[in-house]
Design a protein around this motif. Sequence first.
Motif, short mmCIF file in Angstrom:
data_model
loop_
_atom_site.label_atom_id
_atom_site.label_comp_id
_atom_site.label_asym_id
_atom_site.label_seq_id
_atom_site.Cartn_x
_atom_site.Cartn_y
_atom_site.Cartn_z
N ASP A 19 4.18 -1.67 0.70
CA ASP A 19 4.42 -1.78 2.14
C ASP A 19 5.21 -0.60 2.69
OD1 ASP A 19 6.86 -2.35 1.00
OD2 ASP A 19 7.13 -4.28 2.02
N ASP A 20 5.52 0.38 1.83
CA ASP A 20 6.22 1.58 2.29
C ASP A 20 5.79 2.78 1.44
OD1 ASP A 20 7.95 3.35 3.56
OD2 ASP A 20 9.71 2.74 2.37
N PRO A 34 -2.95 1.94 -4.76
CA PRO A 34 -3.49 1.08 -3.70
C PRO A 34 -3.92 1.87 -2.47
CG PRO A 34 -1.10 1.05 -3.64
CD PRO A 34 -1.48 1.86 -4.86
N ARG A 35 -4.66 1.20 -1.62
CA ARG A 35 -4.99 1.73 -0.30
C ARG A 35 -3.76 1.63 0.59
NH1 ARG A 35 -10.65 1.72 -0.76
NH2 ARG A 35 -10.91 2.49 1.38
N ASP A 36 -3.78 2.28 1.73
CA ASP A 36 -2.65 2.23 2.66
C ASP A 36 -2.31 0.78 2.99
OD1 ASP A 36 -3.16 4.92 2.55
OD2 ASP A 36 -3.36 5.21 4.71
N PRO A 92 -7.89 2.66 5.34
CA PRO A 92 -7.69 4.04 4.86
C PRO A 92 -7.07 4.08 3.47
CG PRO A 92 -6.08 3.47 6.55
CD PRO A 92 -7.06 2.34 6.52
N ALA A 93 -7.26 5.21 2.79
CA ALA A 93 -6.72 5.40 1.45
C ALA A 93 -6.01 6.76 1.38
CB ALA A 93 -7.84 5.32 0.42
N THR A 94 -5.15 7.01 2.36
CA THR A 94 -4.48 8.30 2.48
C THR A 94 -3.63 8.63 1.26
OG1 THR A 94 -4.36 7.86 4.85
CG2 THR A 94 -3.03 9.69 4.00
N PHE A 95 -2.80 7.67 0.85
CA PHE A 95 -1.88 7.93 -0.25
C PHE A 95 -2.59 7.87 -1.60
CE2 PHE A 95 0.81 6.77 3.28
CZ PHE A 95 1.77 7.77 3.23
#
Length: 442
Positions: free
Chosen positions: A304-305, A343-345, A354-357
């Motif tokens: 969550d962060d 994980p995904r965002d 989205p899957a930025t990270f």
Amino acid sequence: MILTRREAVAWAAGAAGTLTLGDAAAAQAPSPDFVTRKGTQLLRFGKPYRITGANLWYAAWLGADAAFGDRARLIRELDRLQALGINNLRIMAAAEEGPLRNAIKPGFTRADGGANAALLEGLDFALAEIAARGMTAVVVLSNFWEWSGGLQTLLWRATGRFIDMGDPAHPWPAFADATARTYANPEAMALYRDHVRSLLVRRNSVTGRLYAQDPAIMAWQLANEPRPGGSNAAIAANRAAYLAWIADTTALIRASAPHQLVSLGQEGTQATNGDAALVAEAHAAVDYVTAHIWPLNWGWVKGDDLAGTWPEGRRKVEAYIADHIAVAERLGKPLVIEEFGFPRDGEAHDPASPATFRAAYYRTIYSAVEASWRQGGVVAGSNFWAWNGEARAAHADYRFKDGDRAYMGDPPHEPQGWYGVFDSDAGLHALIRDHVALALTV
């Protein structure tokens, strides 16, 4: 390894009934498409074999000509992976039915120990299709975790007792400590070896080729993430039996499949509570070092962060890779980062999220692999966890239920869509293709 008289007789009979003089001659003259090891390098066709891989644990299930299978989907998924440039797949070749709550059904062996012919033929089909695309496979022979039954189920068959992972009455590390007792249990180990030997002498029903002579099998892997225990006390108590299991099983495999590699499947120091010396000792008998990296599961980032915790998480990822490069260098063997997931965002499970990270994480892993390739280092490649392809969660809560057939890279005990890469993840696909393109030029 000391075999009982029953085991020795069964092994000799099985081998005699499967091998012929022609087979023996072929075994002495391996074809150049076997993956081999020379020092810290993996080679195929006399050239460095850069692994640009994925995990596809469920390949045999899809490959089965049965109600639980879907051969047409397996073909589509393999075509998609081939188009991405994936050249190596890590697949399960073991699953044990029993009382564990989260274990997938069907298994390769039923609760009474009998073989599931349909699932074995599914493995035949999967290996034939993998070979047809010029890919190779890492064939995993058991599991430390409960989602395929695994070692805990073999211990149950031997003793009549078991512990469920996540049982509040047996909090961590009770499950890991209990499962690690398998290595010292003669009856459980006999069951494990029975399954290993059955595959070593198996003839593929699709290709007619013996598994032990199939270049599509890059490596036999002793188990998925085998640990010597969870607590430090258990690790110390099980150390000798754990190392003996590795050495003995490796010797058993090499005696029958001398042209294929052997790997352990260990996570690395996460499996030994930070003991790098034990990691090195565990990999002494096998052909290459493995490392798995799970930043969320290990508390290095918070779902969550991700924005706030990823910078420190990335530092820990880079340090973990460096630590295992050092182990591989010490042993003079290649390193494969054969599981890495993120994980995904917002830790979402919907493929539209989205899957930025995740992309940043993949780039971190791939950058380390590519740097080693450029420098002629020990890292042979990596396998992301895992391929979901066209599968979509069947239920609104993203949980897998018995009878579901939309298999994903996320195994049945996990939220469906948690870590897997979907066929719609265009950004991740582009990142993977770029990595593959570099692998072809270094």
